[in-house]
Design a protein around this motif. Structure first.
Motif, PDB file in Angstrom:
ATOM      1  N   LEU A 143      36.852 -36.044   9.159  1.00  0.00           N
ATOM      2  CA  LEU A 143      37.676 -35.695  10.320  1.00  0.00           C
ATOM      3  C   LEU A 143      37.148 -34.434  11.006  1.00  0.00           C
ATOM      4  CD1 LEU A 143      40.138 -36.125  12.109  1.00  0.00           C
ATOM      5  CD2 LEU A 143      41.497 -34.831  10.443  1.00  0.00           C
ATOM      6  N   ILE A 144      36.832 -33.410  10.214  1.00  0.00           N
ATOM      7  CA  ILE A 144      36.311 -32.167  10.792  1.00  0.00           C
ATOM      8  C   ILE A 144      34.951 -32.413  11.444  1.00  0.00           C
ATOM      9  CG2 ILE A 144      35.545 -29.815  10.272  1.00  0.00           C
ATOM     10  CD1 ILE A 144      37.584 -29.793   7.984  1.00  0.00           C
ATOM     11  N   SER A 145      34.123 -33.251  10.820  1.00  0.00           N
ATOM     12  CA  SER A 145      32.816 -33.561  11.389  1.00  0.00           C
ATOM     13  C   SER A 145      32.960 -34.275  12.731  1.00  0.00           C
ATOM     14  CB  SER A 145      32.014 -34.430  10.414  1.00  0.00           C
ATOM     15  OG  SER A 145      30.749 -34.743  10.934  1.00  0.00           O
ATOM     16  N   ALA A 146      33.904 -35.196  12.813  1.00  0.00           N
ATOM     17  CA  ALA A 146      34.128 -35.914  14.067  1.00  0.00           C
ATOM     18  C   ALA A 146      34.593 -34.967  15.171  1.00  0.00           C
ATOM     19  CB  ALA A 146      35.154 -37.030  13.859  1.00  0.00           C
ATOM     20  N   ILE A 147      35.525 -34.082  14.824  1.00  0.00           N
ATOM     21  CA  ILE A 147      36.045 -33.124  15.813  1.00  0.00           C
ATOM     22  C   ILE A 147      34.947 -32.176  16.276  1.00  0.00           C
ATOM     23  CG2 ILE A 147      37.639 -31.200  16.150  1.00  0.00           C
ATOM     24  CD1 ILE A 147      39.566 -32.614  14.228  1.00  0.00           C
ATOM     25  N   SER A 148      34.171 -31.649  15.332  1.00  0.00           N
ATOM     26  CA  SER A 148      33.108 -30.715  15.707  1.00  0.00           C
ATOM     27  C   SER A 148      32.013 -31.409  16.505  1.00  0.00           C
ATOM     28  CB  SER A 148      32.511 -30.053  14.454  1.00  0.00           C
ATOM     29  OG  SER A 148      32.020 -31.029  13.551  1.00  0.00           O
ATOM     30  N   GLY A 149      31.777 -32.706  16.243  1.00  0.00           N
ATOM     31  CA  GLY A 149      30.800 -33.452  17.029  1.00  0.00           C
ATOM     32  C   GLY A 149      31.223 -33.592  18.481  1.00  0.00           C
ATOM     33  N   VAL A 150      32.515 -33.873  18.700  1.00  0.00           N
ATOM     34  CA  VAL A 150      33.034 -33.966  20.065  1.00  0.00           C
ATOM     35  C   VAL A 150      32.995 -32.598  20.747  1.00  0.00           C
ATOM     36  CG1 VAL A 150      35.103 -34.433  21.434  1.00  0.00           C
ATOM     37  CG2 VAL A 150      34.459 -35.982  19.578  1.00  0.00           C
TER      38      VAL A 150
ATOM     39  N   LEU B 236      19.987 -44.821  16.410  1.00  0.00           N
ATOM     40  CA  LEU B 236      19.936 -43.607  17.219  1.00  0.00           C
ATOM     41  C   LEU B 236      18.861 -43.710  18.296  1.00  0.00           C
ATOM     42  CD1 LEU B 236      20.733 -40.667  17.829  1.00  0.00           C
ATOM     43  CD2 LEU B 236      19.110 -39.952  16.051  1.00  0.00           C
ATOM     44  N   SER B 237      17.691 -44.250  17.949  1.00  0.00           N
ATOM     45  CA  SER B 237      16.617 -44.364  18.945  1.00  0.00           C
ATOM     46  C   SER B 237      17.033 -45.287  20.086  1.00  0.00           C
ATOM     47  CB  SER B 237      15.334 -44.878  18.281  1.00  0.00           C
ATOM     48  OG  SER B 237      15.524 -46.174  17.748  1.00  0.00           O
ATOM     49  N   GLY B 238      17.750 -46.367  19.752  1.00  0.00           N
ATOM     50  CA  GLY B 238      18.218 -47.272  20.798  1.00  0.00           C
ATOM     51  C   GLY B 238      19.271 -46.644  21.681  1.00  0.00           C
TER      52      GLY B 238
ATOM     53  N   THR C 287      28.862 -40.255  22.218  1.00  0.00           N
ATOM     54  CA  THR C 287      28.788 -41.641  21.762  1.00  0.00           C
ATOM     55  C   THR C 287      28.630 -41.742  20.244  1.00  0.00           C
ATOM     56  OG1 THR C 287      27.813 -42.322  23.869  1.00  0.00           O
ATOM     57  CG2 THR C 287      27.525 -43.810  22.004  1.00  0.00           C
ATOM     58  N   VAL C 288      27.863 -40.847  19.648  1.00  0.00           N
ATOM     59  CA  VAL C 288      27.671 -40.910  18.197  1.00  0.00           C
ATOM     60  C   VAL C 288      28.799 -40.214  17.442  1.00  0.00           C
ATOM     61  CG1 VAL C 288      25.163 -41.040  18.427  1.00  0.00           C
ATOM     62  CG2 VAL C 288      26.239 -38.805  18.128  1.00  0.00           C
ATOM     63  N   SER C 289      29.632 -39.454  18.143  1.00  0.00           N
ATOM     64  CA  SER C 289      30.710 -38.706  17.482  1.00  0.00           C
ATOM     65  C   SER C 289      32.040 -39.445  17.489  1.00  0.00           C
ATOM     66  CB  SER C 289      30.894 -37.337  18.146  1.00  0.00           C
ATOM     67  OG  SER C 289      29.731 -36.545  18.031  1.00  0.00           O
TER      68      SER C 289
END
Length: 533
Positions: free
Chosen positions: A184-191, A251-253, A267-269
């Motif tokens: 959850l923290i990783s998702a929030i920090s990614g955004v 990721l490359s695509g 998009t990746v977050s």
């Protein structure tokens, strides 16, 4: 009393439940790829030149093509070993003066352009790219190019600090709670990284994501290996890391389709918020529950696993216990890793292997990204080489052992780095082909070090040994961006020379360890004796 492994043999070591949990947690491994090496696309540096309002107006008035504008107004190559002046300097000329002609406007100011004074880029830069990156948005070029290195180093600092703390949380409060909190923290920090208003905020959010993201990846690895029986743990561990490679390919695509860095990061977050569904999809580790004397919950989960696998629950399931050696009740300390000559040798060799493998693995990825002719295709080709690497490990690790594959593929990676130094930049396909060979070699080494690390330590200091030695991987990641990008300013092949020189050393260190096809050692409480089981 039956142990966890005894029960798993009866209810299924890798049945329907384990397959479902494995595929679910592999999504977590794939999602870690953009965090680990996303710098290649988030921070790519396109061709650039100084922005000069006068040049823009003159070019418009004269109707120059881009090639003519570059030829007439951008400084040419400087002395060998110096950065290309056209990227970081401009002519100190008043481009608004009417005396300048449209054909070679500088000819009337000096017989030789090299005599014209050069100045800094006061108005920013122009970038030759249809997309964007943190480099183009925050002007991280020339004197500020080191800030790109710092951007990647921050996430590795987070990996280093977070792996220590997250490991404690997973052992103290449970794998599932740790997994949910870190994802959850990783998702929030990614955004937050995707919407960062300035460079400082970008670093802080990147550091925060590093603090939790590697910990969530390791927790997922721990969970899946604790769900399966002993006959499948090694295979599951290797395939879990292969899911990371799937993330690299995706990721490359994505980066090709989404060339703007903020949208790519978003998009990746955003999909990682779906990992909250693990609350319902993945149960707590029964092994951890048993270690916390929560036997009733552990038995309930094992009964659920038996039902999912279509197997009857064992009659003695209620007597389930966690098999522990007496040594596991000891309190391990950092000094135990160096207490005997044999342990000291193993610890120093593993520390070096973790450190150098991380430097070469990340370094090759960054070097390919910085020198590629087609960033997305070259990244894809090198990422695809990790699939045969995993296959080679699966078919050789029990047949050949650990030492010889480690030494051979270390030598392969180092040789590839040396060969790349002597390949002309114009021979692009040969260059990327050799880079792919090196990438496959270092991937095999990296994954085998992960396996060997746990096998070389006695039971009661095994977790401590893995944690301490693997932390050198993150320290290597901290310095790698500076090694690659700063040394390339001196000479493009210099980082490759450094990587190639490390591999023979790793080969010699590896042969000093006589570990081959042996199982994990045990020791008594004094660490004075050792035996193979």
């Amino acid at each position: 009393m039956p142990t966890m492994d005894d029960v798993l043999e009866k209810v299924g070591e890798f049945g329907w439940f384990q397959k479902q949990a494995f595929l679910t947690l592999c999504l977590l491994s794939a999602a870690f790829a953009p965090i680990y090496v996303g710098i290649v696309f988030l921070a790519f540096t396109p061709d650039h030149r100084c922005l000069s309002p006068g040049v823009v107006e003159l070019s418009r008035r004269c109707g120059w093509s881009l090639a003519e504008e570059l030829n007439y107004t951008v400084p040419g190559p400087g002395p060998a070993g110096e950065p290309f002046p056209g990227q970081c300097r401009l002519y100190e000329v008043d481009w608004n003066q009417s005396a300048l002609s449209c054909e070679d406007p500088l000819a009337g100011l000096a017989a030789n352009r090299s005599h014209l004074p050069l100045g800094p880029c006061r108005h920013g830069w122009l970038y030759d790219t249809p997309g964007s990156s943190i480099v183009t948005e925050f002007n991280l070029v020339c004197d500020d190019s080191w800030k790109v290195d710092l951007f990647q180093s921050c996430v590795n600092v987070g990996f280093f600090l977070g792996s220590l703390g997250v490991g404690y949380i997973a052992d103290r409060f449970g794998r599932k709670l740790c997994l949910l909190a870190t994802t959850l923290i990783s998702a929030i920090s990614g955004v937050l990284t995707a919407v960062a208003p300035d460079y400082i905020s970008l670093l802080l959010f990147r550091l925060l994501q590093g603090l939790v993201s590697k910990g969530s990846w390791i927790t997922g690895y721990t969970l899946i290996t604790e769900f399966v029986g002993p006959g499948y743990r090694r295979t599951v561990g290797i395939l879990y890391q292969t899911a990371f490679t799937v993330g690299l390919v995706l990721l490359s695509g994505l980066a090709y389709v989404i060339p703007q860095w903020r949208w790519l990061q978003m998009t990746v977050s955003l999909p990682t918020f779906l990992f909250i569904l693990y609350y319902w999809l993945v149960p707590e580790s029964p092994r951890w529950l048993l270690s916390q004397k929560r036997n009733t919950q552990a038995i309930k989960i094992m009964d659920h696993i038996a039902q999912k696998n279509g197997k009857p629950a064992p009659a003695d399931l209620k007597m389930l216990s966690l098999e522990e050696d007496v040594t596991e009740k000891l309190s391990p300390s950092f000094a135990d890793l160096f207490r005997t000559p044999h342990l000291r040798t193993h610890t120093f060799i593993l520390m070096y292997l973790w450190f150098s493998s991380s430097v070469i693995y990340q370094g090759l990825i960054m070097h390919v990204g910085a020198t590629s002719g087609n960033l997305h295709l070259d990244f894809l080709y090198s990422a695809l080489m990790e699939f045969p690497a995993a296959f080679i490990i699966l078919i050789t690790i029990d047949r050949v052992g650990r030492v010889y594959p480690l030494a051979v593929f270390n030598l392969m990676a180092g040789t590839a780095c040396f060969v790349m130094v002597f390949i002309s930049h114009d021979q692009h396909w040969l260059n990327i082909g050799v880079a792919c060979v090196g990438r496959m070699g270092i991937t095999i080494v990296f994954q085998m070090v992960c396996l060997v690390n746990a096998e070389l330590y006695p039971t009661f200091i095994r977790n401590l040994g893995v944690m301490v030695c693997s932390s050198l991987c993150d320290l290597g990641g901290i310095i790698t961006p500076f090694l690659v990008f700063r040394l390339m300013e001196v000479w493009q092949g210099l980082p490759l020379m450094l990587f190639g020189k490390q591999s023979p050393k790793k080969k010699r260190f590896t042969f000093r360890s006589k570990h081959r096809n042996c199982r994990a050692p045990e020791r008594d409480g004094s660490l004075g004796t050792e035996r193979e089981r």
